[in-house]
Design a protein around this motif. Structure first.
Motif, PDB file in Angstrom:
ATOM      1  N   ALA A   2       0.832  -1.198   0.000  1.00  9.12           N
ATOM      2  CA  ALA A   2       0.000   0.000   0.000  1.00  9.12           C
ATOM      3  C   ALA A   2       0.870   1.252   0.000  1.00  9.12           C
ATOM      4  N   PHE A   4       1.917   4.873   1.399  1.00 10.75           N
ATOM      5  CA  PHE A   4       1.929   5.424   2.756  1.00 10.75           C
ATOM      6  C   PHE A   4       0.746   6.353   2.990  1.00 10.75           C
ATOM      7  N   HIS A  38       3.364  -0.743   7.418  1.00 13.85           N
ATOM      8  CA  HIS A  38       1.920  -0.781   7.176  1.00 13.85           C
ATOM      9  C   HIS A  38       1.227  -1.625   8.244  1.00 13.85           C
ATOM     10  N   SER A  39       1.815  -2.780   8.588  1.00 10.81           N
ATOM     11  CA  SER A  39       1.214  -3.628   9.624  1.00 10.81           C
ATOM     12  C   SER A  39       2.251  -4.569  10.212  1.00 10.81           C
ATOM     13  N   GLU A  52      -2.627  -2.981  12.061  1.00  5.44           N
ATOM     14  CA  GLU A  52      -2.551  -2.448  10.704  1.00  5.44           C
ATOM     15  C   GLU A  52      -2.991  -0.995  10.717  1.00  5.44           C
ATOM     16  N   TRP A 122       5.448  -3.735   4.875  1.00 10.92           N
ATOM     17  CA  TRP A 122       5.919  -2.366   4.695  1.00 10.92           C
ATOM     18  C   TRP A 122       5.023  -1.607   3.727  1.00 10.92           C
ATOM     19  N   PHE A 123       4.978  -0.287   3.917  1.00  8.13           N
ATOM     20  CA  PHE A 123       4.345   0.560   2.902  1.00  8.13           C
ATOM     21  C   PHE A 123       5.218   0.542   1.662  1.00  8.13           C
TER      22      PHE A 123
END
Length: 126
Positions: A2, A4, A38-39, A52, A122-123
Protein backbone atom coordinates in the motif's frame (compact mmCIF):
# COMPACT_ATOMS: atom_id res chain seq x y z
CA UNK A 1 2.02 -3.03 -0.95
CA UNK A 2 0.00 0.00 0.00
CA UNK A 3 1.01 3.62 -0.46
CA UNK A 4 1.93 5.42 2.76
CA UNK A 5 -0.98 7.08 4.55
CA UNK A 6 -2.10 7.96 8.06
CA UNK A 7 -5.69 8.05 9.25
CA UNK A 8 -6.94 11.59 9.85
CA UNK A 9 -4.44 13.13 7.40
CA UNK A 10 -6.11 14.98 4.54
CA UNK A 11 -3.03 15.10 2.27
CA UNK A 12 0.56 13.85 1.99
CA UNK A 13 2.05 16.91 3.67
CA UNK A 14 -0.25 16.59 6.67
CA UNK A 15 0.51 12.84 6.84
CA UNK A 16 4.25 13.62 7.09
CA UNK A 17 3.70 16.17 9.88
CA UNK A 18 1.41 13.79 11.77
CA UNK A 19 3.85 10.88 11.33
CA UNK A 20 6.65 12.99 12.86
CA UNK A 21 4.39 14.24 15.69
CA UNK A 22 3.21 10.73 16.58
CA UNK A 23 6.83 9.52 16.65
CA UNK A 24 7.68 12.34 19.07
CA UNK A 25 4.64 11.41 21.21
CA UNK A 26 5.82 7.77 21.23
CA UNK A 27 9.41 8.70 22.03
CA UNK A 28 10.87 7.08 18.92
CA UNK A 29 12.38 8.10 15.60
CA UNK A 30 10.20 8.42 12.49
CA UNK A 31 11.23 5.94 9.82
CA UNK A 32 12.45 7.15 6.44
CA UNK A 33 10.38 6.53 3.31
CA UNK A 34 10.89 2.90 2.31
CA UNK A 35 11.07 1.72 5.94
CA UNK A 36 7.57 2.69 7.02
CA UNK A 37 5.40 -0.02 8.48
CA UNK A 38 1.92 -0.78 7.18
CA UNK A 39 1.21 -3.63 9.62
CA UNK A 40 2.73 -6.09 12.04
CA UNK A 41 1.57 -9.46 13.27
CA UNK A 42 2.68 -10.24 16.82
CA UNK A 43 1.97 -12.54 19.75
CA UNK A 44 0.60 -11.12 23.01
CA UNK A 45 -0.52 -13.26 25.96
CA UNK A 46 -0.81 -16.37 23.80
CA UNK A 47 -2.90 -14.70 21.08
CA UNK A 48 -1.92 -13.68 17.54
CA UNK A 49 -2.62 -9.97 16.91
CA UNK A 50 -2.56 -7.73 13.85
CA UNK A 51 -1.80 -4.01 14.11
CA UNK A 52 -2.55 -2.45 10.70
CA UNK A 53 -2.48 1.31 10.11
CA UNK A 54 -6.03 2.64 9.79
CA UNK A 55 -7.65 -0.51 11.23
CA UNK A 56 -8.75 -1.62 14.68
CA UNK A 57 -6.45 -4.06 16.45
CA UNK A 58 -7.62 -7.62 15.82
CA UNK A 59 -6.49 -11.01 16.94
CA UNK A 60 -7.23 -14.66 17.49
CA UNK A 61 -6.43 -17.20 20.15
CA UNK A 62 -6.44 -20.90 19.31
CA UNK A 63 -6.74 -23.46 22.09
CA UNK A 64 -6.74 -27.24 22.03
CA UNK A 65 -8.73 -29.49 24.34
CA UNK A 66 -8.82 -33.24 24.66
CA UNK A 67 -12.45 -34.36 24.74
CA UNK A 68 -13.36 -38.06 24.82
CA UNK A 69 -9.99 -38.95 23.34
CA UNK A 70 -10.35 -36.47 20.50
CA UNK A 71 -8.32 -33.29 20.15
CA UNK A 72 -10.69 -30.33 19.69
CA UNK A 73 -9.28 -27.03 18.40
CA UNK A 74 -11.16 -23.83 19.21
CA UNK A 75 -10.38 -20.38 17.77
CA UNK A 76 -11.55 -17.27 19.60
CA UNK A 77 -11.65 -14.02 17.59
CA UNK A 78 -10.42 -10.98 19.52
CA UNK A 79 -10.86 -7.30 18.80
CA UNK A 80 -10.17 -3.90 20.24
CA UNK A 81 -11.83 -0.59 19.52
CA UNK A 82 -8.37 1.01 19.33
CA UNK A 83 -7.51 2.07 15.77
CA UNK A 84 -3.84 1.97 14.75
CA UNK A 85 -2.52 5.40 13.73
CA UNK A 86 1.14 4.47 13.09
CA UNK A 87 3.69 1.69 13.59
CA UNK A 88 7.38 2.52 13.99
CA UNK A 89 10.15 -0.03 13.33
CA UNK A 90 12.70 -0.71 16.03
CA UNK A 91 13.62 -3.22 18.70
CA UNK A 92 10.84 -3.54 19.72
CA UNK A 93 8.40 -1.94 17.27
CA UNK A 94 6.17 0.87 18.61
CA UNK A 95 2.42 1.02 17.89
CA UNK A 96 0.44 4.26 18.35
CA UNK A 97 -3.37 4.06 18.51
CA UNK A 98 -6.20 6.57 18.73
CA UNK A 99 -6.87 5.69 22.39
CA UNK A 100 -6.09 7.78 25.48
CA UNK A 101 -4.25 10.13 25.80
CA UNK A 102 -4.62 11.04 22.09
CA UNK A 103 -8.40 10.89 22.39
CA UNK A 104 -10.67 10.22 25.32
CA UNK A 105 -11.30 6.65 24.16
CA UNK A 106 -10.40 4.02 26.77
CA UNK A 107 -8.41 0.96 25.71
CA UNK A 108 -7.10 -2.26 27.19
CA UNK A 109 -3.82 -1.46 25.39
CA UNK A 110 -1.28 1.11 26.54
CA UNK A 111 -0.80 3.97 24.10
CA UNK A 112 1.77 3.71 22.68
CA UNK A 113 2.65 0.04 23.20
CA UNK A 114 5.58 -2.06 22.03
CA UNK A 115 5.57 -5.41 20.22
CA UNK A 116 8.10 -7.77 18.71
CA UNK A 117 6.63 -8.67 15.30
CA UNK A 118 6.39 -12.17 13.85
CA UNK A 119 5.64 -10.61 10.45
CA UNK A 120 6.05 -7.08 9.03
CA UNK A 121 4.33 -5.55 6.00
CA UNK A 122 5.92 -2.37 4.69
CA UNK A 123 4.35 0.56 2.90
CA UNK A 124 5.35 0.93 -0.74
CA UNK A 125 8.75 2.64 -0.97
CA UNK A 126 7.63 5.23 -3.56
Amino acid sequence: MAAFFLPRASDDEQAERLYDALAEFAGCEPAPVGRRVHSIAFTHEGAQWLAEVGEELSGRRTTEQLRRGELIERTEHLSSSSRVLAVYPGTPFVVVTDAQPITGAPSEWANPFTAQPDRVTWFDAT
